[in-house]
Design a protein around this motif. Sequence first.
Motif, PDB file in Angstrom:
ATOM      1  N   UNK A 152       0.843  -1.197   0.000  1.00 16.65           N
ATOM      2  CA  UNK A 152       0.000   0.000   0.000  1.00 16.65           C
ATOM      3  C   UNK A 152       0.878   1.248   0.000  1.00 16.65           C
ATOM      4  N   UNK A 153       1.959   1.248   0.774  1.00 11.86           N
ATOM      5  CA  UNK A 153       2.881   2.392   0.809  1.00 11.86           C
ATOM      6  C   UNK A 153       3.484   2.641  -0.571  1.00 11.86           C
ATOM      7  N   UNK A 154       3.789   1.579  -1.312  1.00  9.58           N
ATOM      8  CA  UNK A 154       4.339   1.732  -2.659  1.00  9.58           C
ATOM      9  C   UNK A 154       3.320   2.362  -3.597  1.00  9.58           C
ATOM     10  N   UNK A 155       2.063   1.954  -3.492  1.00 12.35           N
ATOM     11  CA  UNK A 155       0.996   2.544  -4.318  1.00 12.35           C
ATOM     12  C   UNK A 155       0.849   4.023  -3.972  1.00 12.35           C
ATOM     13  N   UNK A 156       0.872   4.341  -2.694  1.00 15.57           N
ATOM     14  CA  UNK A 156       0.747   5.732  -2.266  1.00 15.57           C
ATOM     15  C   UNK A 156       1.943   6.560  -2.732  1.00 15.57           C
ATOM     16  N   UNK A 157       3.142   5.976  -2.672  1.00 17.06           N
ATOM     17  CA  UNK A 157       4.333   6.671  -3.148  1.00 17.06           C
ATOM     18  C   UNK A 157       4.259   6.979  -4.631  1.00 17.06           C
ATOM     19  N   UNK A 158       3.774   6.020  -5.397  1.00 19.62           N
ATOM     20  CA  UNK A 158       3.613   6.233  -6.840  1.00 19.62           C
ATOM     21  C   UNK A 158       2.561   7.307  -7.107  1.00 19.62           C
ATOM     22  N   UNK A 159       1.479   7.301  -6.317  1.00 23.62           N
ATOM     23  CA  UNK A 159       0.422   8.305  -6.473  1.00 23.62           C
ATOM     24  C   UNK A 159       0.950   9.698  -6.151  1.00 23.62           C
ATOM     25  N   UNK A 160       1.812   9.804  -5.162  1.00 23.55           N
ATOM     26  CA  UNK A 160       2.420  11.093  -4.834  1.00 23.55           C
ATOM     27  C   UNK A 160       3.356  11.541  -5.953  1.00 23.55           C
ATOM     28  N   UNK A 161       4.182  10.629  -6.430  1.00 29.24           N
ATOM     29  CA  UNK A 161       5.148  10.958  -7.475  1.00 29.24           C
ATOM     30  C   UNK A 161       4.477  11.381  -8.776  1.00 29.24           C
ATOM     31  N   UNK A 162       3.295  10.839  -9.067  1.00 30.70           N
ATOM     32  CA  UNK A 162       2.592  11.182 -10.303  1.00 30.70           C
ATOM     33  C   UNK A 162       1.595  12.316 -10.117  1.00 30.70           C
ATOM     34  N   UNK A 163       1.497  12.859  -8.903  1.00 32.73           N
ATOM     35  CA  UNK A 163       0.619  14.002  -8.671  1.00 32.73           C
ATOM     36  C   UNK A 163      -0.827  13.661  -8.355  1.00 32.73           C
ATOM     37  N   UNK A 164      -1.145  12.401  -8.114  1.00 30.92           N
ATOM     38  CA  UNK A 164      -2.519  12.018  -7.778  1.00 30.92           C
ATOM     39  C   UNK A 164      -2.860  12.338  -6.330  1.00 30.92           C
ATOM     40  N   UNK A 165      -1.828  12.427  -5.482  1.00 33.12           N
ATOM     41  CA  UNK A 165      -2.016  12.795  -4.072  1.00 33.12           C
ATOM     42  C   UNK A 165      -1.132  13.995  -3.759  1.00 33.12           C
ATOM     43  N   UNK A 166      -1.627  14.870  -2.894  1.00 35.45           N
ATOM     44  CA  UNK A 166      -0.781  15.952  -2.404  1.00 35.45           C
ATOM     45  C   UNK A 166       0.127  15.385  -1.313  1.00 35.45           C
ATOM     46  N   UNK A 167       1.114  16.139  -0.920  1.00 36.22           N
ATOM     47  CA  UNK A 167       2.020  15.649   0.115  1.00 36.22           C
ATOM     48  C   UNK A 167       1.299  15.479   1.453  1.00 36.22           C
ATOM     49  N   UNK A 168       0.304  16.311   1.731  1.00 40.99           N
ATOM     50  CA  UNK A 168      -0.470  16.180   2.971  1.00 40.99           C
ATOM     51  C   UNK A 168      -1.327  14.922   2.935  1.00 40.99           C
ATOM     52  N   UNK A 169      -2.012  14.673   1.792  1.00 40.94           N
ATOM     53  CA  UNK A 169      -2.814  13.452   1.650  1.00 40.94           C
ATOM     54  C   UNK A 169      -1.921  12.210   1.769  1.00 40.94           C
ATOM     55  N   UNK A 170      -0.764  12.264   1.139  1.00 37.91           N
ATOM     56  CA  UNK A 170       0.164  11.135   1.191  1.00 37.91           C
ATOM     57  C   UNK A 170       0.598  10.864   2.628  1.00 37.91           C
ATOM     58  N   UNK A 171       0.974  11.912   3.347  1.00 39.57           N
ATOM     59  CA  UNK A 171       1.421  11.742   4.739  1.00 39.57           C
ATOM     60  C   UNK A 171       0.311  11.149   5.608  1.00 39.57           C
ATOM     61  N   UNK A 172      -0.917  11.647   5.429  1.00 44.35           N
ATOM     62  CA  UNK A 172      -2.048  11.129   6.214  1.00 44.35           C
ATOM     63  C   UNK A 172      -2.303   9.660   5.905  1.00 44.35           C
ATOM     64  N   UNK A 173      -2.311   9.323   4.625  1.00 43.22           N
ATOM     65  CA  UNK A 173      -2.574   7.935   4.234  1.00 43.22           C
ATOM     66  C   UNK A 173      -1.429   7.010   4.632  1.00 43.22           C
TER      67      UNK A 173
END
Length: 189
Positions: free
Chosen positions: A24-45
């Motif tokens: 799940x962390x890898x999916x979230x990291x990829x979403x952050x890197x591609x701009x699908x999540x903001x850094x705040x959303x990424x940190x929370x998730x």
Amino acid sequence: MTSLTPYAGDDPAQRASDLDRDRVAAVLGEALATGRLTSVEHADRLDATYSAVTIGDLAPLTRDLPDAAHPPAALSTERHRVSAVFSKIIRRGRWVAGRHTELSSVFGALIVDLSDAVLPGREVTLELNSFCGKLIVTVPANARVVDEGSAVFSKRSVTGGHGDGDGPLIRVTGNARFGKIVVYRGTSR
């Protein structure tokens, strides 16, 4: 059966493993890197990911992201390699590091800053190899660093030490031969 439930059916009450959390962390990291999540959303998730107890706790964290059932980042973040041969390379800012990242410098300079990098899990191995070159790595301020490398006719300085306890574990391996390897902790923001 999904990638989050590799050993049983889709029982949301099944306890999550460290591998499930890392996927799940890898999916979230990829979403952050591609701009699908903001850094705040990424940190929370990411906080919710590593405090999750069951598969049911993990599933909603990637439900709105593409291909969450088969995370492409899980394979792409396993290994990463950056090499400077007779050149100078600087890697900093937002980028996705691999679970096993190999950094090598041969008659060159490689400067890598992991402070803003997306790390694919709670433990990352950095294989640092320098032959007649210079390799400088900045680790996150809260990282715990374990040095398992060696040096021959070189300078090897790993000053990361122990972090606050909640940061990632960064295991440093590899060797320096007639070169220089420096690993230090970045500043807290």
